[in-house]
Design a protein around this motif. Structure first.
Motif, mmCIF file in Angstrom:
data_model
loop_
_atom_site.group_PDB
_atom_site.id
_atom_site.type_symbol
_atom_site.label_atom_id
_atom_site.label_comp_id
_atom_site.label_asym_id
_atom_site.label_seq_id
_atom_site.Cartn_x
_atom_site.Cartn_y
_atom_site.Cartn_z
ATOM 1 N N ILE A 284 -6.857 0.571 10.342
ATOM 2 C CA ILE A 284 -7.840 1.187 10.962
ATOM 3 C C ILE A 284 -8.161 2.628 10.875
ATOM 4 O O ILE A 284 -9.085 3.124 10.481
ATOM 5 C CB ILE A 284 -8.271 0.892 12.589
ATOM 6 N N ALA A 285 -6.775 3.234 11.191
ATOM 7 C CA ALA A 285 -6.758 4.942 11.062
ATOM 8 C C ALA A 285 -7.100 5.183 9.261
ATOM 9 O O ALA A 285 -7.567 6.365 9.389
ATOM 10 C CB ALA A 285 -5.436 5.156 11.425
ATOM 11 N N GLY A 286 -6.495 4.397 8.636
ATOM 12 C CA GLY A 286 -6.987 4.866 7.209
ATOM 13 C C GLY A 286 -8.247 4.598 6.895
ATOM 14 O O GLY A 286 -9.080 5.592 6.217
ATOM 15 N N LEU A 287 -9.108 3.786 7.228
ATOM 16 C CA LEU A 287 -10.517 3.554 7.258
ATOM 17 C C LEU A 287 -11.228 4.825 7.819
ATOM 18 O O LEU A 287 -12.363 5.406 7.320
ATOM 19 C CB LEU A 287 -11.007 2.505 7.836
ATOM 20 N N LEU A 288 -10.817 5.242 9.015
ATOM 21 C CA LEU A 288 -11.445 6.339 9.841
ATOM 22 C C LEU A 288 -11.083 7.708 9.093
ATOM 23 O O LEU A 288 -12.064 8.517 8.956
ATOM 24 C CB LEU A 288 -10.800 6.354 11.163
ATOM 25 N N GLU A 289 -9.982 7.811 8.350
ATOM 26 C CA GLU A 289 -9.428 8.915 7.764
ATOM 27 C C GLU A 289 -10.335 9.159 6.472
ATOM 28 O O GLU A 289 -10.732 10.315 6.279
ATOM 29 C CB GLU A 289 -8.002 8.959 7.291
ATOM 30 N N HIS A 290 -10.627 8.004 5.939
ATOM 31 C CA HIS A 290 -11.154 8.280 4.367
ATOM 32 C C HIS A 290 -12.883 7.831 4.635
ATOM 33 O O HIS A 290 -13.479 7.607 3.696
ATOM 34 C CB HIS A 290 -10.577 7.175 3.467
ATOM 35 N N ALA A 291 -13.411 7.781 6.092
ATOM 36 C CA ALA A 291 -14.812 7.083 6.101
ATOM 37 C C ALA A 291 -15.712 7.959 5.284
ATOM 38 O O ALA A 291 -16.909 7.537 5.036
ATOM 39 C CB ALA A 291 -15.227 6.971 7.679
ATOM 40 N N ARG A 292 -15.917 9.220 5.184
ATOM 41 C CA ARG A 292 -16.926 9.878 4.854
ATOM 42 C C ARG A 292 -16.885 9.976 3.169
ATOM 43 O O ARG A 292 -18.311 9.687 2.711
ATOM 44 C CB ARG A 292 -16.597 11.383 4.929
ATOM 45 N N GLY A 293 -15.698 9.463 2.393
ATOM 46 C CA GLY A 293 -15.851 9.417 0.958
ATOM 47 C C GLY A 293 -15.997 7.905 0.837
ATOM 48 O O GLY A 293 -16.891 7.547 -0.065
ATOM 49 N N TYR A 294 -15.568 6.924 1.597
ATOM 50 C CA TYR A 294 -15.719 5.795 1.644
ATOM 51 C C TYR A 294 -17.318 5.166 1.564
ATOM 52 O O TYR A 294 -17.792 4.424 1.056
ATOM 53 C CB TYR A 294 -14.737 5.037 2.718
ATOM 54 N N LEU A 361 -10.118 -1.222 1.267
ATOM 55 C CA LEU A 361 -8.571 -1.541 0.945
ATOM 56 C C LEU A 361 -7.716 -0.334 0.631
ATOM 57 O O LEU A 361 -6.707 -0.269 1.229
ATOM 58 C CB LEU A 361 -8.585 -2.663 -0.141
ATOM 59 N N ALA A 362 -8.275 0.507 -0.153
ATOM 60 C CA ALA A 362 -7.431 1.581 -0.732
ATOM 61 C C ALA A 362 -7.272 2.476 0.470
ATOM 62 O O ALA A 362 -6.244 3.136 0.818
ATOM 63 C CB ALA A 362 -8.338 2.477 -1.571
ATOM 64 N N ALA A 363 -8.165 2.670 1.295
ATOM 65 C CA ALA A 363 -8.273 3.595 2.636
ATOM 66 C C ALA A 363 -7.228 3.022 3.686
ATOM 67 O O ALA A 363 -6.641 3.648 4.096
ATOM 68 C CB ALA A 363 -9.814 3.628 3.002
ATOM 69 N N GLY A 364 -7.358 1.876 3.771
ATOM 70 C CA GLY A 364 -6.417 0.863 4.903
ATOM 71 C C GLY A 364 -5.215 1.020 4.299
ATOM 72 O O GLY A 364 -4.191 1.341 5.372
ATOM 73 N N LEU A 365 -4.754 0.605 3.148
ATOM 74 C CA LEU A 365 -3.373 0.687 2.603
ATOM 75 C C LEU A 365 -2.769 2.327 2.878
ATOM 76 O O LEU A 365 -1.666 2.249 3.091
ATOM 77 C CB LEU A 365 -3.390 0.483 1.070
ATOM 78 N N ASP A 366 -3.717 3.268 2.489
ATOM 79 C CA ASP A 366 -3.307 4.616 2.864
ATOM 80 C C ASP A 366 -2.735 4.848 4.359
ATOM 81 O O ASP A 366 -1.836 5.408 4.583
ATOM 82 C CB ASP A 366 -4.152 5.728 2.316
ATOM 83 N N GLY A 367 -3.678 4.268 5.257
ATOM 84 C CA GLY A 367 -3.242 4.310 6.773
ATOM 85 C C GLY A 367 -1.904 3.761 6.865
ATOM 86 O O GLY A 367 -1.258 4.327 7.697
ATOM 87 N N ILE A 368 -1.565 2.660 6.178
ATOM 88 C CA ILE A 368 -0.446 1.664 6.406
ATOM 89 C C ILE A 368 0.694 2.595 5.696
ATOM 90 O O ILE A 368 1.829 2.622 6.477
ATOM 91 C CB ILE A 368 -0.658 0.454 5.714
ATOM 92 N N GLU A 369 0.533 3.046 4.764
ATOM 93 C CA GLU A 369 1.765 3.948 3.929
ATOM 94 C C GLU A 369 2.049 5.074 4.642
ATOM 95 O O GLU A 369 3.301 5.428 4.865
ATOM 96 C CB GLU A 369 1.205 4.242 2.577
#
Length: 469
Positions: A284-294, A361-369
């Motif tokens: 979730i945090a990864g999605l929020l972090e990259h939301a503007r570009g996503y 998926l790319a945004a979410g995986l970044d949040g996990i990593e």
């Protein structure tokens, strides 16, 4: 009964013989989501899977080609073969784009497959379900767009049984066909907008879900025409009506044990009370972090940002306006409606589902990593606050336009790396060995689209500015 999905070319051949298939649509998508196909006689099914179906990529749409480029060849994936439910002698198969025998890096399906494979290398299977909203419309005698059902004019038509009954034949055919395709349809309903419907489809592997979405959009369009209407997935076809979204319900599963890793596991406490795991919160945090570009992939048209506006008593929207998450709250980006899954309400269906899912998926995986934290839960009705009031509370907004989303996409190094490199022509379109980031190509295409739409002088501008001041 659902038709057993073939897995191999031999199984496709057998199914064609058993079902009396005469022709096959061999389909591929370009980056804006347009589905292209060639109609191939079934007796050439072996040649189709061995050699593919060639096409002039530049004519097909935006897929990194010019008029001088060699053919794009669609190599079909047998696992995507489907008997078209409303035309039983027709098959439909989806493939990847190849050029000169090599995978074409502009191909949206290839891009998603690459991200899915990256997740699998980390031990994750990315599964996704979608809820695609659409409207049945037509044009009146003066050429004005209107809802197809003239009686569907209530102020609050959501779930209205009479409106659904008037469209019973369409709705039940759609439901039966989705079930026949093996997608486990569990509901069709009249949504919040006049003339608006939604068909719920259960989750699957992300590539399979994107393939389903492509076929679903085609199927809804064809069925609507047979019932005397046009089906539109346009995010905001009417100013004073609810918009059309395509909500993503996402989860990650353990590759070895088939366990939902978004669910809190045995002995794992969720102090936030949603029964989610740390993996889910990092995603979730990864999605929020990259939301503007996503957003440039999830809401990929100028019209998308006329949907992403706060709701009012008279104009309902049910869309996110800010990068927040929480429980069963439809005014925010990430909604937690049940254990083990998260719903992103940002996307619409005006572009490529492959690219939008790959970006998610790319945004979410970044949040996990990076073990990111999503921050505090939002329980507020975000429509009650102005943009400045949201900022005062530390709540970050989603982009307000396609141009803004592309601006942030250009600054997002994680998405830039995830989408990889693509060939770039030299000066004056001359072939060369140069490459560029796919993101830069995509941004150019979308910025051109932004100007094509917004540079046009509109009737409301004439009305408002012609004689003012």
């Amino acid at each position: 009964m659902p038709i057993q999905q073939p897995q191999t070319v031999e199984e496709v051949k057998k199914l064609c013989e058993e079902k009396g298939i005469e022709f096959i649509f061999a389909s591929f998508s370009e980056i804006k989501g347009k589905s292209n196909a060639k109609l191939v006689p079934a007796e050439h099914v072996e040649d189709l899977f061995a050699e593919g179906a060639g096409a002039a990529g530049f004519a097909a749409g935006d897929i990194g080609q010019g008029p001088h480029s060699p053919d794009v060849v669609t190599l079909p994936d047998p696992k995507t073969f489907r008997v078209v439910p409303w035309k039983k002698n027709l098959g439909h198969v989806i493939g990847n784009a190849y050029v000169n025998g090599e995978p074409w890096p502009f191909c949206p399906r290839t891009i998603l497959q690459r991200q899915v494979e990256r997740a699998r290398e980390m031990g994750f299977d990315f599964r996704l379900g979608f809820e695609a909203e659409f409207m049945l419309v037509n044009f009146d005698e003066d050429g004005n767009l209107q809802v197809a059902d003239e009686h569907d004019n209530w102020a609050r038509p959501c779930y209205d049984v009479k409106s659904l009954s008037r469209n019973y034949e369409f709705a039940t055919r759609l439901s039966k066909y989705v079930t026949e395709l093996g997608w486990e349809n569990y509901a069709v309903d009249h949504e919040d907008g006049n003339g608006q419907f939604e068909c719920n489809v259960t989750y699957a592997d992300a590539v399979e879900s994107a393939d389903r979405a492509i076929f679903f959009r085609y199927m809804v369009d064809m069925l609507a025409r047979e019932h005397g209407a046009l089906a539109t997935f346009m995010p905001k076809p009417f100013t004073d009506n609810t918009g059309n979204g395509m909500h993503f319900t996402m989860s990650l599963w353990d590759m070895e044990n088939d366990i939902n890793l978004f669910e809190a596991q045995d002995g794992e406490e969720d102090p936030r009370g949603f029964g989610l795991s740390d993996v889910a919160y990092h995603f979730i945090a990864g999605l929020l972090e990259h939301a503007r570009g996503y957003a440039a992939f999830a809401a990929p048209t100028v019209n998308s940002y006329k949907r992403l506006k706060p709701g009012t008593e008279t104009i309902r929207t049910w869309v996110p306006v800010a990068r927040t998450w929480g429980g069963n709250n439809r005014t925010q980006m990430i909604r937690i409606a049940r254990n083990g899954a998260i719903e992103d309400r940002t996307p619409d269906f005006s572009g490529s589902p492959y690219l939008a899912m790959a970006a998610a998926l790319a945004a979410g995986l970044d949040g996990i990593e990076r073990k990111l934290d999503p921050g505090p839960i939002n329980e507020k009705n975000l429509y009650d606050f102005s943009p400045s009031q949201l900022r005062e509370r530390g709540i970050k907004l989603l982009p307000g336009s396609l141009w803004e989303a592309c601006h942030y996409l250009g600054k997002d190094d994680v998405l830039r790396e995830a989408f990889g490199k693509v060939p770039k022509d030299g000066p004056e379109g001359e072939p060369s060995d140069a490459t560029e980031d796919f993101i830069d190509y995509y941004i150019r295409v979308k910025n051109d689209e932004f100007h094509e739409v917004t540079d046009e002088v509109s009737p409301i501008e004439i009305e408002r500015y012609l004689l003012f001041p």
